[in-house]
Design a protein around this motif. Structure first.
Motif, PDB file in Angstrom:
ATOM      1  N   THR A   8     -11.082  -0.524   9.813  1.00 35.55           N
ATOM      2  CA  THR A   8     -10.254   0.566   9.343  1.00 35.55           C
ATOM      3  C   THR A   8      -9.447   0.134   8.140  1.00 35.55           C
ATOM      4  OG1 THR A   8      -8.461  -0.050  10.818  1.00 35.55           O
ATOM      5  CG2 THR A   8     -10.053   1.549  11.643  1.00 35.55           C
ATOM      6  N   GLY A   9      -8.953   1.108   7.392  1.00 34.40           N
ATOM      7  CA  GLY A   9      -8.130   0.821   6.235  1.00 34.40           C
ATOM      8  C   GLY A   9      -7.683   2.080   5.558  1.00 34.40           C
ATOM      9  N   VAL A  59     -22.305   8.172 -12.854  1.00 38.65           N
ATOM     10  CA  VAL A  59     -21.315   7.710 -11.890  1.00 38.65           C
ATOM     11  C   VAL A  59     -20.409   6.710 -12.598  1.00 38.65           C
ATOM     12  CG1 VAL A  59     -20.929   6.526  -9.704  1.00 38.65           C
ATOM     13  CG2 VAL A  59     -22.887   8.058  -9.954  1.00 38.65           C
ATOM     14  N   GLU A  60     -19.131   7.081 -12.767  1.00 38.80           N
ATOM     15  CA  GLU A  60     -18.196   6.227 -13.503  1.00 38.80           C
ATOM     16  C   GLU A  60     -17.534   5.173 -12.612  1.00 38.80           C
ATOM     17  OE1 GLU A  60     -16.825   9.122 -17.120  1.00 38.80           O
ATOM     18  OE2 GLU A  60     -15.646   9.239 -15.263  1.00 38.80           O
ATOM     19  N   SER A  61     -17.338   5.488 -11.342  1.00 35.95           N
ATOM     20  CA  SER A  61     -16.790   4.517 -10.391  1.00 35.95           C
ATOM     21  C   SER A  61     -17.034   5.051  -8.985  1.00 35.95           C
ATOM     22  CB  SER A  61     -15.290   4.273 -10.621  1.00 35.95           C
ATOM     23  OG  SER A  61     -14.546   5.460 -10.458  1.00 35.95           O
ATOM     24  N   ALA A  62     -16.796   4.199  -8.000  1.00 29.42           N
ATOM     25  CA  ALA A  62     -17.031   4.579  -6.610  1.00 29.42           C
ATOM     26  C   ALA A  62     -15.934   4.002  -5.733  1.00 29.42           C
ATOM     27  CB  ALA A  62     -18.405   4.097  -6.143  1.00 29.42           C
ATOM     28  N   GLU A  63     -15.723   4.627  -4.580  1.00 30.00           N
ATOM     29  CA  GLU A  63     -14.815   4.075  -3.584  1.00 30.00           C
ATOM     30  C   GLU A  63     -15.362   4.379  -2.198  1.00 30.00           C
ATOM     31  OE1 GLU A  63     -11.162   5.853  -4.993  1.00 30.00           O
ATOM     32  OE2 GLU A  63     -11.280   7.390  -3.439  1.00 30.00           O
ATOM     33  N   GLN A  64     -15.022   3.515  -1.264  1.00 28.76           N
ATOM     34  CA  GLN A  64     -15.598   3.605   0.069  1.00 28.76           C
ATOM     35  C   GLN A  64     -14.567   3.135   1.078  1.00 28.76           C
ATOM     36  OE1 GLN A  64     -19.652   2.204   0.330  1.00 28.76           O
ATOM     37  NE2 GLN A  64     -19.339   1.353   2.381  1.00 28.76           N
ATOM     38  N   GLY A 117       0.836  -1.198   0.000  1.00 26.10           N
ATOM     39  CA  GLY A 117       0.000   0.000   0.000  1.00 26.10           C
ATOM     40  C   GLY A 117       0.866   1.242   0.000  1.00 26.10           C
ATOM     41  N   ALA A 118       0.290   2.360   0.433  1.00 23.55           N
ATOM     42  CA  ALA A 118       1.025   3.625   0.394  1.00 23.55           C
ATOM     43  C   ALA A 118       2.300   3.554   1.218  1.00 23.55           C
ATOM     44  CB  ALA A 118       0.134   4.758   0.901  1.00 23.55           C
ATOM     45  N   ARG A 145      -5.757  -7.792  -1.776  1.00 24.18           N
ATOM     46  CA  ARG A 145      -5.306  -6.567  -2.427  1.00 24.18           C
ATOM     47  C   ARG A 145      -6.471  -5.573  -2.448  1.00 24.18           C
ATOM     48  NH1 ARG A 145      -0.506  -6.423  -4.745  1.00 24.18           N
ATOM     49  NH2 ARG A 145      -1.073  -4.658  -6.076  1.00 24.18           N
ATOM     50  N   PRO A 146      -6.268  -4.381  -1.909  1.00 26.89           N
ATOM     51  CA  PRO A 146      -7.376  -3.420  -1.854  1.00 26.89           C
ATOM     52  C   PRO A 146      -7.728  -2.897  -3.231  1.00 26.89           C
ATOM     53  CG  PRO A 146      -5.337  -2.390  -1.133  1.00 26.89           C
ATOM     54  CD  PRO A 146      -5.031  -3.851  -1.324  1.00 26.89           C
TER      55      PRO A 146
END
Length: 408
Positions: free
Chosen positions: A403-404, A253-258, A20-21, A49-50
């Protein structure tokens, strides 16, 4: 990436767990001959994998990550609950967005050219202390068990449960990447907080708009509260925000993240063994009162690289003691309802010079500057909270912190 069988090679001096980051940022810093041999253990494609996510931060000038930056904004805006907006120019800072896929491509391109770093696609299962170092046991390709010896291990995997804390809130969100048939956004202005949304009974809520073009933007609904919402509740809040507040008209809406990140005064241990260190959110890089993480991860990575170059292994605290103490007061004041969250954050942008405010949020202000900022906040409730904090017990977290990694 090495073309050889990873099981046939020694792990080297450093093993980094997680792509990740935090893990990628540290590997990126260590991808030079001056540093020891490094193995980056990344989870294979699959549920570990996120999904693609967005990271935002502010910075000045140019940097090594510029090639991965998706968009920048020179102006920042906050809308109060009363509908009044404050727009500020934080020069010399600009607000920047990086998409995780672009960041991964940039880092992996450098790692592929580095003689001292290799990437191993495997699932880290256990980290054991050994004489003079540690061993990372992984499930490798085909289910084989790999044992990677190392002098130092830097682990970025999320903790299973948050450490004990006096205050524990969550910053939780859902965002849509939207496209409109006509120009509806100003690409120069990022809306950091838009409080023209219904406020929950506990905590606060706001909209977040990052224009990518006149007809494209990331539009997000965020809450600071104790419990995340259902996906359908986020969707309803986003639809109402786009329709009633932004008045976008028709859009796709082309994509989403949560996601969810912790906002807590818990103390995150940065060392879990003689040769094992935690980095990123697991090592306390998330700023408790804002949720911003990416910039702190970069500072943390630079500090670790500098220590390793001098022959030492250390993970310095990503945030100073004064910053964490002030965050603990703010979190408690928000959680108890002693301060009006929307008004508090709006007044900060209205009353504090923007460049100073961003340095304050990065923990880079002097005590005198912090005192002047404190005088622009609700003094009585903040003082009462300051006096009571030392007497509050730190309590264990629930089993599922949910959390993440996310935007900041």
């Amino acid at each position: 990436m090495s073309p050889h069988d990873p099981a046939s090679q020694p792990a080297g001096d450093v093993v980094i767990i997680g792509g990740g980051a935090a893990g990628l940022s540290l590997a990126h810093r260590l991808a030079a001959p001056a540093y020891p041999a490094v193995t980056l253990v990344e989870a294979p494609n699959g549920p570990l994998r996120p999904p693609e996510r967005t990271w935002c931060y502010w910075d000045r000038g140019t940097g090594v990550l510029d090639a991965a930056v998706t968009a920048t904004w020179s102006l920042l805006r906050v809308h109060g609950s009363d509908g009044r907006a404050v727009t500020v120019d934080p020069y010399p800072f600009t607000y920047r967005m990086i998409r995780s896929a672009d960041f991964e491509r940039l880092v992996h391109s450098r790692l592929a050219r580095s003689p001292n770093v290799r990437v191993l696609r495997a699932t880290a299962q256990e980290v054991r202390d050994t004489p003079g170092g540690a061993e990372v046991r992984c499930a490798g390709p085909g289910g084989r068990t790999l044992a990677l010896p190392a002098r130092h291990v830097f682990d970025s995997r999320p903790v299973r449960a948050l450490p004990p804390a006096r205050t524990r809130l969550l910053q939780h969100f859902r965002g849509w990447f939207v496209r409109t048939p006509t120009s509806r956004f100003d690409p120069a202005v990022a809306d950091l907080m838009d409080f023209r949304v219904p406020q929950p009974r506990h905590g606060l809520a706001f909209g977040y708009v990052l224009p990518l073009a006149p007809d494209r933007a990331l539009v997000e609904y965020t809450e600071f509260s104790r419990t995340p919402l259902t996906t359908s509740a986020y969707e309803a809040a986003l639809a109402a925000y786009c329709r009633d507040v932004l008045r976008l008209g028709p859009f796709a809406v082309e994509s989403a993240e949560q996601g969810v990140i912790p906002m807590t005064d818990a103390r995150f241990p940065r060392r879990t063994g003689p040769a094992v260190f935690r980095i990123g959110t697991a090592g306390g890089a998330t700023r408790p009162a804002t949720g911003y993480t990416f910039a702190a991860v970069q500072r943390q990575s630079r500090a670790i690289a500098a220590a390793l170059r001098c022959g030492r292994a250390a993970v310095p605290p990503p945030h100073g003691r004064r910053a964490l103490a002030m965050d603990a007061v703010l979190l408690r004041a928000l959680d108890t309802g002693r301060i009006d969250g929307p008004r508090f954050f709006t007044d900060l942008f209205r009353r504090v010079p923007p460049e100073r405010l961003l340095r304050f949020l990065d923990g880079a202000t002097s005590p005198a500057e912090e005192w002047s900022i404190g005088l622009r906040t609700p003094v009585a409730p903040m003082l009462r909270t300051t006096l009571e904090l030392p007497f509050l017990p730190r309590r264990p977290a629930p089993d599922d912190p949910r959390t993440g990694e996310r935007h900041r």
